[in-house]
Each structure stands twice: as C-alpha cells, then as structure tokens.
Design a protein around this motif. Sequence first.
Motif: not given
Length: 252
Positions: A189-217
Amino acid sequence: METKNPIQVADRLFLILETLAETGPVTLAELCSHLDLNKSTVHRLLCSLIYMGYVKQEGETGKYSLSFKLLALSNKLLARMDILDTVRPYLKKLSRLTGETVHFVQREHTDAVYIYKEESYQNSIRMVSKVGSRIPLYCSGVGKAIAADLDEAQIKALWENSSIQKLTPHTITDYAQFLKKIEEVRKKGYALDDEENELGVRCIAVSIPDYRNKPKYAFSISAPVVRMSDSRIQELSKIALEIKSEICSTMK
C-alpha cells in the motif's frame, strides 16, 4: 438534523436524476419500475426536469436520459476545487505526527512535480527539495506509488519514455526489477525510495487519486537515513496510510 427530506418533490427529482445516471436511457415504464412510482407522477417530474434542462427525451425511441447540464455544473465545481485546499490540513497533520518533512506531488508525464511542501521544524536537517521542482517517477517513492495504480501497458510506457539513469548506486535501472518493486507497493500500500534518487535520503510514499479516481497525486515522508531505519519505516507507513484513508474519504 432532518432524517427525511422535508420537500418530497425535491427528493423525487433528485431520485430521478440519480436513477438515470445509473440506468442510462430508459422508457417511462422502465423508469417507473425502478422508482416504484406511478406514471403520472414520474411523467410530471420528467417534464419539470426537461424544462430545466437536466433531462432530455430522445425523439425516435422516446427514452429519457440525462443532459450534459449536470456535467457542466460538476465541471464548474471542479474548476473551483483546489486539491491543495483538501489535502493541506492532512499533510500538516502528517508532518506534525511524524516530525518529518512531507511533500505532495502531481504527475506530469514521466515526472512528479512538487506542488506543496510541509517542512518539519522538529529536526535540524532540512530537505533541499523545492515547490515547482521535478523528480522522475521511475526512481522516486512518489513515482512508484503512482505507477502502482497504473495498468501494465501504462507502466511500460512510463518506463520506455523515461530517461533511465543510475542517479545513485541504489537507482533501479532494470525494468524487471522495477516491476517487482511495483508489486511490492501494491501489496503493502506504500512505496519506498531507498536512496534511489538522492544518497542519504529515504522516503515513504502513497498515492492519492484525482476526482475521477485516476492516479495523479502522491505524498511522501522524507528524512535522512539516520532517522529512517526499517523499523521506523514500518511505523511511519501506518500513519501515512491512515492519512491517505482520511484524505480519500473527503474526496468521495
């Protein structure tokens, strides 16, 4: 608080609109059957809706259907709806609960654009990201979160149209491995950026659909690796998913 509509005719007018939205074009008899109302009542209500421009009757079949007036109204509403007005209180809450910086992004082709940032002031280390800057979808947590809501053809197109580069030693540049990560996102249900874009930084991310339930945010919690142990990621991911649920419930 009223438990029953005090104006019965209004209740019936909207019931017809909602029913036509579900059924598509129907005859008077078919509509009466759906509504369990007599023909004279339904016909009178339909005439009123036709007069106001919300319903039309097809000449050849005599069937009734919705006009585009409702769509025009919804478009006016959506034009005034700022997604940031909806999510901002929740992102502030997320930053407060976690003590970390929170980003909110919008997808644009193969990139995510930062459109909001809630900086944490509980920690001395600041994130260098800026509102308006871009990050590739293929190598970011927010990108993988959004990609997990796409179908296989869309994911492949995203990959093929991206400029795949090994930004850090951890950046995924193999498509098969990328797909495995997407499957993990779908399961957790969530994604992880494991220093893939920037060394030394990890990120947890989840998506939010738009009003049409399309993946956008998507939104993310970002922090230096020293504050992002695997155990803390498990802890923060639960909070992120709870915030996602709260946001999505307000957008229905």
